[in-house]
Design a protein around this motif. Structure first.
Motif, PDB file in Angstrom:
ATOM      1  N   GLN A 195       0.842  -1.188   0.000  1.00 44.82           N
ATOM      2  CA  GLN A 195       0.000   0.000   0.000  1.00 44.82           C
ATOM      3  C   GLN A 195       0.880   1.242   0.000  1.00 44.82           C
ATOM      4  OE1 GLN A 195      -2.032  -0.132   3.987  1.00 44.82           O
ATOM      5  NE2 GLN A 195      -0.948   1.807   4.273  1.00 44.82           N
ATOM      6  N   ASP A 196       0.323   2.329  -0.545  1.00 36.40           N
ATOM      7  CA  ASP A 196       1.004   3.609  -0.396  1.00 36.40           C
ATOM      8  C   ASP A 196       0.383   4.299   0.815  1.00 36.40           C
ATOM      9  OD1 ASP A 196      -1.419   4.647  -1.286  1.00 36.40           O
ATOM     10  OD2 ASP A 196      -0.660   5.186  -3.282  1.00 36.40           O
ATOM     11  N   ALA A 197       0.436   5.617   0.896  1.00 34.36           N
ATOM     12  CA  ALA A 197      -0.078   6.311   2.074  1.00 34.36           C
ATOM     13  C   ALA A 197      -1.601   6.300   2.148  1.00 34.36           C
ATOM     14  CB  ALA A 197       0.423   7.755   2.080  1.00 34.36           C
ATOM     15  N   GLU A 198      -2.280   5.902   1.040  1.00 36.00           N
ATOM     16  CA  GLU A 198      -3.736   6.005   1.003  1.00 36.00           C
ATOM     17  C   GLU A 198      -4.483   4.726   0.649  1.00 36.00           C
ATOM     18  OE1 GLU A 198      -4.898   9.208  -1.557  1.00 36.00           O
ATOM     19  OE2 GLU A 198      -3.557  10.657  -0.602  1.00 36.00           O
ATOM     20  N   ARG A 199      -3.881   3.833  -0.188  1.00 34.32           N
ATOM     21  CA  ARG A 199      -4.656   2.696  -0.698  1.00 34.32           C
ATOM     22  C   ARG A 199      -3.741   1.551  -1.098  1.00 34.32           C
ATOM     23  NH1 ARG A 199      -4.529   5.320  -6.139  1.00 34.32           N
ATOM     24  NH2 ARG A 199      -2.276   5.507  -6.257  1.00 34.32           N
ATOM     25  N   LEU A 200      -4.349   0.384  -1.321  1.00 34.31           N
ATOM     26  CA  LEU A 200      -3.588  -0.759  -1.816  1.00 34.31           C
ATOM     27  C   LEU A 200      -3.229  -0.521  -3.279  1.00 34.31           C
ATOM     28  CD1 LEU A 200      -5.500  -3.876  -0.373  1.00 34.31           C
ATOM     29  CD2 LEU A 200      -3.651  -2.548   0.657  1.00 34.31           C
ATOM     30  N   ILE A 201      -1.979  -0.835  -3.639  1.00 35.28           N
ATOM     31  CA  ILE A 201      -1.552  -0.615  -5.019  1.00 35.28           C
ATOM     32  C   ILE A 201      -0.881  -1.847  -5.632  1.00 35.28           C
ATOM     33  CG2 ILE A 201      -1.271   1.873  -4.677  1.00 35.28           C
ATOM     34  CD1 ILE A 201       1.770   1.384  -4.578  1.00 35.28           C
ATOM     35  N   ASP A 202      -0.838  -2.970  -4.889  1.00 38.73           N
ATOM     36  CA  ASP A 202      -0.147  -4.143  -5.423  1.00 38.73           C
ATOM     37  C   ASP A 202      -0.585  -5.400  -4.684  1.00 38.73           C
ATOM     38  OD1 ASP A 202       2.355  -4.897  -7.227  1.00 38.73           O
ATOM     39  OD2 ASP A 202       2.568  -6.011  -5.371  1.00 38.73           O
ATOM     40  N   LEU A 203      -0.892  -6.440  -5.442  1.00 40.75           N
ATOM     41  CA  LEU A 203      -1.127  -7.772  -4.887  1.00 40.75           C
ATOM     42  C   LEU A 203       0.225  -8.471  -4.961  1.00 40.75           C
ATOM     43  CD1 LEU A 203      -3.313  -9.618  -3.752  1.00 40.75           C
ATOM     44  CD2 LEU A 203      -3.888 -10.281  -6.091  1.00 40.75           C
ATOM     45  N   ALA A 204       1.008  -8.320  -3.917  1.00 33.61           N
ATOM     46  CA  ALA A 204       2.431  -8.658  -3.942  1.00 33.61           C
ATOM     47  C   ALA A 204       2.694 -10.095  -4.364  1.00 33.61           C
ATOM     48  CB  ALA A 204       3.045  -8.409  -2.572  1.00 33.61           C
ATOM     49  N   GLY A 205       3.659 -10.260  -5.273  1.00 32.23           N
ATOM     50  CA  GLY A 205       4.056 -11.577  -5.722  1.00 32.23           C
ATOM     51  C   GLY A 205       3.118 -12.215  -6.715  1.00 32.23           C
ATOM     52  N   ILE A 206       1.998 -11.549  -7.012  1.00 29.44           N
ATOM     53  CA  ILE A 206       1.028 -12.111  -7.956  1.00 29.44           C
ATOM     54  C   ILE A 206       0.821 -11.161  -9.136  1.00 29.44           C
ATOM     55  CG2 ILE A 206      -1.319 -12.982  -8.280  1.00 29.44           C
ATOM     56  CD1 ILE A 206      -1.348 -13.739  -5.323  1.00 29.44           C
ATOM     57  N   MET A 207       0.335  -9.937  -8.849  1.00 32.30           N
ATOM     58  CA  MET A 207       0.153  -8.967  -9.926  1.00 32.30           C
ATOM     59  C   MET A 207       0.026  -7.564  -9.351  1.00 32.30           C
ATOM     60  SD  MET A 207      -2.644  -8.938 -13.071  1.00 32.30           S
ATOM     61  CE  MET A 207      -2.011 -10.498 -13.741  1.00 32.30           C
ATOM     62  N   GLY A 208       0.558  -6.580 -10.066  1.00 33.29           N
ATOM     63  CA  GLY A 208       0.488  -5.194  -9.638  1.00 33.29           C
ATOM     64  C   GLY A 208      -0.919  -4.635  -9.720  1.00 33.29           C
ATOM     65  N   GLY A 209      -1.127  -3.509  -9.079  1.00 32.26           N
ATOM     66  CA  GLY A 209      -2.426  -2.853  -9.081  1.00 32.26           C
ATOM     67  C   GLY A 209      -2.595  -1.933 -10.277  1.00 32.26           C
ATOM     68  N   ALA A 210      -3.835  -1.830 -10.764  1.00 32.29           N
ATOM     69  CA  ALA A 210      -4.124  -0.962 -11.911  1.00 32.29           C
ATOM     70  C   ALA A 210      -3.905   0.506 -11.570  1.00 32.29           C
ATOM     71  CB  ALA A 210      -5.563  -1.186 -12.371  1.00 32.29           C
ATOM     72  N   ASN A 211      -4.081   0.872 -10.291  1.00 28.46           N
ATOM     73  CA  ASN A 211      -3.988   2.278  -9.901  1.00 28.46           C
ATOM     74  C   ASN A 211      -2.555   2.795  -9.780  1.00 28.46           C
ATOM     75  OD1 ASN A 211      -3.321   0.854  -7.610  1.00 28.46           O
ATOM     76  ND2 ASN A 211      -4.899   1.729  -6.308  1.00 28.46           N
ATOM     77  N   SER A 212      -1.565   1.916  -9.944  1.00 33.93           N
ATOM     78  CA  SER A 212      -0.161   2.367  -9.863  1.00 33.93           C
ATOM     79  C   SER A 212       0.640   1.919 -11.081  1.00 33.93           C
ATOM     80  CB  SER A 212       0.497   1.828  -8.595  1.00 33.93           C
ATOM     81  OG  SER A 212       0.503   0.409  -8.604  1.00 33.93           O
TER      82      SER A 212
END
Length: 343
Positions: A195-212
């Motif tokens: 997560q960054d300071a506000e929201r989840l941005i990555d499903l770690a080890g599986i796939m990155g988040g669309a918002n980042s």
């Protein structure tokens, strides 16, 4: 997994045909299910067992295996990156790992990029032969390095990271994240997320988040190569019924010492192909270094176990070809096992 014949040949320098390579692998190492002609290349579809994914489910690893079988010295030992990770780097993004067991090593590099565009034709052809679809230069470089070195990577758009902070932690039940494929996921408790300071941005080890995710407008990226907890990645993939090429590598267990190799190789390609400019030096969070194990090996015991009387020189030479260290001790010897050999 599909391997490019031309790519393997570039690394190992063999002269054998694709069919002959398949025959050798079938007899000595891994089952090759098919040999398929794709353009000017051939794809060897080999079954790599879970306990060998860390070292052999990539082109460098399989080329080393072939070189040992054929008694060859590797022709191309890339990645030969001269850059060294320096501890004193202070990136613009603050990285926090909530629990050491979640991520045993985290390396990253910030890069400025003028124009992403498409990857070169030769890279696209190798990706296609290996069963991957070319997308853009950023995604293609990270996928190429994963196929070459076995190190999964991810590129965040640096300007989309809120508050200049990244925290690697376990999810709370009911949290949501949308991955790069625009697929929403409602998470159970205990999944590794970033997560960054506000929201989840990555499903770690599986796939990155669309918002980042990096896009055509991206000017700065944070290039990540990390080693995540294999059990947690495996369980998350099962619970979410969602997997990726990266999650299969992480689930099998990854050598944290490969993380640096993959990151530096990717930096090299970003600089060479996109004229990217590194911002500072690579970041490395590596609290407990993985070191090679040593075992006492007795040739006579091994010969008795396999029912064939082989001289000690055979065992020494075989270990040497496979990259194991050897030191003599009376009638036996110590074998140093590379950390990449998770089996």
């Amino acid at each position: 997994m599909k391997f490019s014949y031309n790519w393997l040949k570039e690394i190992a320098g063999f002269k054998e045909s694709p069919e002959k390579l398949a025959e050798l692998l079938n007899i000595r190492s891994f089952e090759v299910e098919a040999v398929e002609k794709i353009g000017k290349d051939f794809a060897l579809d080999a079954k790599i067992p879970t306990n060998r994914i860390s070292d052999a489910a990539n082109h460098m690893g399989l080329a080393k295996e072939l070189a040992a079988i054929l008694n060859l010295k590797l022709k191309n030992k890339k990645p030969l990156v001269k850059t060294k990770i320096k501890k004193e780097n202070r990136p613009s993004v603050q990285i926090k790992i909530a629990k050491p067991k979640l991520c045993s090593r985290y390396t990253a590099q910030e890069l400025e990029i003028k124009n992403i565009g498409l990857s070169p034709k030769w890279m696209q052809e190798r990706l296609i032969t290996s069963g991957m679809r070319p997308i853009d230069a950023v995604v293609d470089i990270t996928n190429y390095v994963m196929l070459e070195t076995g190190t999964p990577l991810h590129a965040f758009d640096l300007d989309k990271i809120k508050g200049g902070k990244l925290t690697i932690r376990e999810s709370k039940a009911g949290e949501e994240v949308v991955t790069l494929d625009n697929r929403p996921h409602t998470l159970p408790q205990g999944v590794i997320v970033i997560q960054d300071a506000e929201r989840l941005i990555d499903l770690a080890g599986i796939m990155g988040g669309a918002n980042s995710a990096a896009s055509a407008q991206t000017k700065k990226i944070l290039l990540q190569a990390a080693t995540f907890n294999p059990v947690k990645i495996y369980r998350a993939s099962r619970m979410l019924n969602f997997s990726s090429a990266a999650s299969k590598i992480y689930s099998a267990g990854m050598d944290p010492n490969q993380t640096e190799i993959g990151l530096l190789r990717a930096i090299e390609l970003f600089v060479k192909l996109l004229t990217a400019k590194p911002i500072g030096t690579p970041l490395d969070i590596y609290p407990e270094k993985a070191t090679p194990a040593r075992i006492l090996f007795r040739p006579e015991h091994a010969s008795k176990a396999i029912g064939l009387d082989l001289p000690p020189s055979f065992y020494r030479e075989t270990f040497r070809k496979l990259g194991f260290g050897i030191s003599k001790k009376n009638n036996a010897f110590f074998v140093e096992i590379p950390t990449i050999r998770r089996d």
